[in-house]
Write an enzyme that holds these catalytic residues in place. Structure first.
Site, PDB file in Angstrom:
ATOM      1  N   CYS A 298      36.705  35.799  41.992  1.00  0.00           N
ATOM      2  CA  CYS A 298      37.068  35.622  40.457  1.00  0.00           C
ATOM      3  C   CYS A 298      37.691  34.446  39.441  1.00  0.00           C
ATOM      4  O   CYS A 298      37.580  34.539  38.573  1.00  0.00           O
ATOM      5  CB  CYS A 298      38.930  36.332  40.533  1.00  0.00           C
ATOM      6  SG  CYS A 298      39.899  35.405  41.678  1.00  0.00           S
ATOM      7  N   HIS A 346      44.715  37.106  43.090  1.00  0.00           N
ATOM      8  CA  HIS A 346      43.099  37.299  41.531  1.00  0.00           C
ATOM      9  C   HIS A 346      43.851  36.925  40.315  1.00  0.00           C
ATOM     10  O   HIS A 346      44.695  36.976  40.072  1.00  0.00           O
ATOM     11  CB  HIS A 346      43.162  39.441  41.458  1.00  0.00           C
ATOM     12  CG  HIS A 346      41.492  39.815  41.182  1.00  0.00           C
ATOM     13  ND1 HIS A 346      40.248  39.707  41.488  1.00  0.00           N
ATOM     14  CD2 HIS A 346      41.328  39.938  39.649  1.00  0.00           C
ATOM     15  CE1 HIS A 346      39.268  40.157  40.816  1.00  0.00           C
ATOM     16  NE2 HIS A 346      40.410  40.088  39.710  1.00  0.00           N
ATOM     17  N   HIS A 358      36.891  40.125  34.157  1.00  0.00           N
ATOM     18  CA  HIS A 358      37.009  38.992  35.768  1.00  0.00           C
ATOM     19  C   HIS A 358      35.421  39.949  36.636  1.00  0.00           C
ATOM     20  O   HIS A 358      35.071  41.210  36.357  1.00  0.00           O
ATOM     21  CB  HIS A 358      37.990  40.132  36.140  1.00  0.00           C
ATOM     22  CG  HIS A 358      38.471  41.492  36.113  1.00  0.00           C
ATOM     23  ND1 HIS A 358      39.763  42.250  37.492  1.00  0.00           N
ATOM     24  CD2 HIS A 358      38.020  42.163  35.803  1.00  0.00           C
ATOM     25  CE1 HIS A 358      38.908  43.452  37.468  1.00  0.00           C
ATOM     26  NE2 HIS A 358      38.660  44.144  36.869  1.00  0.00           N
TER      27      HIS A 358
END
Length: 383
Positions: A298, A346, A358
């Site tokens: 990420c 994240h 993402h």
């Protein structure tokens, strides 16, 4: 003999009740054995599909946290390795200087040994020309000064070399610790992902279908919230434009078209470059610790996307959240970074209308998704 036999006292039969006792004991033992077997044989209740989903999601989140720890340790290890290499180069150079100083001292020592030492008064009286004595004396004084400087240089170089060696040793120790952290973080990631795979592998086909249905409902709810945010943002923009137009009419400066500042225009251009890069990565696999170009985790994706726009941002989510300007969810603009979970494990790139691009998790590819799919921690505008 027959008469005697009639007077014998009958024997008492002491074993009359023994079989009953034996049967009772055996029955009790059987009951105890059966109850023990039942307790041992009773399987643990199988977790529901909902419980499995929660557990798997939590394991993926923990793996995300461990991935950020791995990324952090990897960066620290690389930086420490560069520092150690530089220190070792410095130590080698100082060792050369120390050896040069040592050779200079050795030259002076050898010269003294060959010439021996004569008292100054004897040299004066033995000299053919008194003037030549004074010339030689001044030369020896200068030579002594050079020798003293050579000794001072040697000691200085020796002290500096010792200091750099000690610094290099400490840096190597730090590097060893960092590399140990790197290995631990890597093992932690692999363990969490292995546990998640094990849980999923135990599901039946029916349970997997049920799990997929739960995921679809979760995604639908997240999209609904994204659509609500998109409506709110559109309404807020329309209201801001209306007020700007009214203010422009009152001041007689026209409709306000083209009044944006150069900095706003530059930020918009950067955001467009960020999103263009991110869109080009859609479909590439998530791989923990990866920074492209074939795969990303990420924070590796967000770092690469902003770098494509000419902006360097840190490697980990924990450092990325500290840069730029904090913005509220309602004020998000394309290109902003949205962070998730309380442990900030994240991150995604906001693309507008409540959606983001993402790299989600192992087994998934880079994709567009609602920012409400996970609990939002906060957002920043890097530039």
């Amino acid at each position: 003999m027959p008469a005697l036999a009639s007077h014998r006292k009958p024997r008492t039969r002491v074993r009359t009740s023994a079989p009953a006792i034996g049967l009772t004991t055996a029955a009790l033992a059987s009951v105890t054995l059966l109850s023990t077997q039942s307790a041992v044989a009773a399987p643990d209740p199988k977790p529901s599909v909902e419980d499995v989903q929660k557990k798997v999601d939590d394991l993926y989140r923990q793996a995300g946290t461990a991935t950020q720890q791995y990324n952090q340790a990897k960066e620290a290890s690389a930086a420490q390795r560069a520092k150690v290499d530089a220190l070792l180069d410095d130590v080698a150079k100082r060792a050369d200087k120390l050896n040069d100083a040592r050779r200079t001292l050795g030259t002076y020592a050898a010269a003294q040994y060959r010439s021996g030492s004569i008292a100054p008064s004897a040299t004066f009286f033995l000299a053919d020309d008194p003037q030549s004595y004074f010339d030689q004396s001044q030369l020896m004084d200068r030579m002594t000064s050079r020798q003293q400087k050579a000794i001072t240089d040697f000691r200085t170089q020796q002290a500096k070399a010792a200091k750099k060696r000690a610094e290099a040793v400490r840096s190597l120790e730090t590097l060893t610790t960092t590399q140990a952290t790197l290995r631990t973080s890597k093992q932690d990631v692999q363990t969490k992902l292995g546990e998640a795979r094990t849980l999923l592998s135990k599901l039946t086909a029916e349970e997997k279908a049920r799990l997929a249905e739960i995921e679809r409902k979760k995604e639908a709810e997240a999209k609904r919230k994204a659509q609500e945010l998109a409506k709110q943002q559109a309404a807020a923009k329309a209201e801001a434009d209306r007020k700007a137009e009214e203010a422009a009419k009152e001041s007689g400066s026209g409709t306000g078209t083209g009044t944006g500042t150069g900095s706003d225009s530059g930020a918009t251009t950067k955001a467009e470059q960020v999103l263009a890069f991110a869109r080009a990565q859609i479909g590439k696999p998530y791989v923990w610790g990866a920074t492209g170009p074939a795969s990303y985790d990420c924070s590796g994706l967000t770092q690469a996307a902003w770098k494509a726009a000419g902006v360097d941002i840190p490697r980990t989510t924990w450092d990325q959240v500290e840069i730029g300007t904090r913005v509220a969810t309602a004020d998000l603009r394309p290109g902003d970074l949205v962070f998730f979970y309380d442990d900030i494990s994240h991150v995604g790139i906001y693309k507008g209308d409540g959606m983001m691009i993402h790299a989600p998790k192992p087994g998934a590819n880079v994709r567009e998704e609602s920012i409400y799919y996970m609990p939002i921690y906060g957002s920043v505008r890097p530039a």
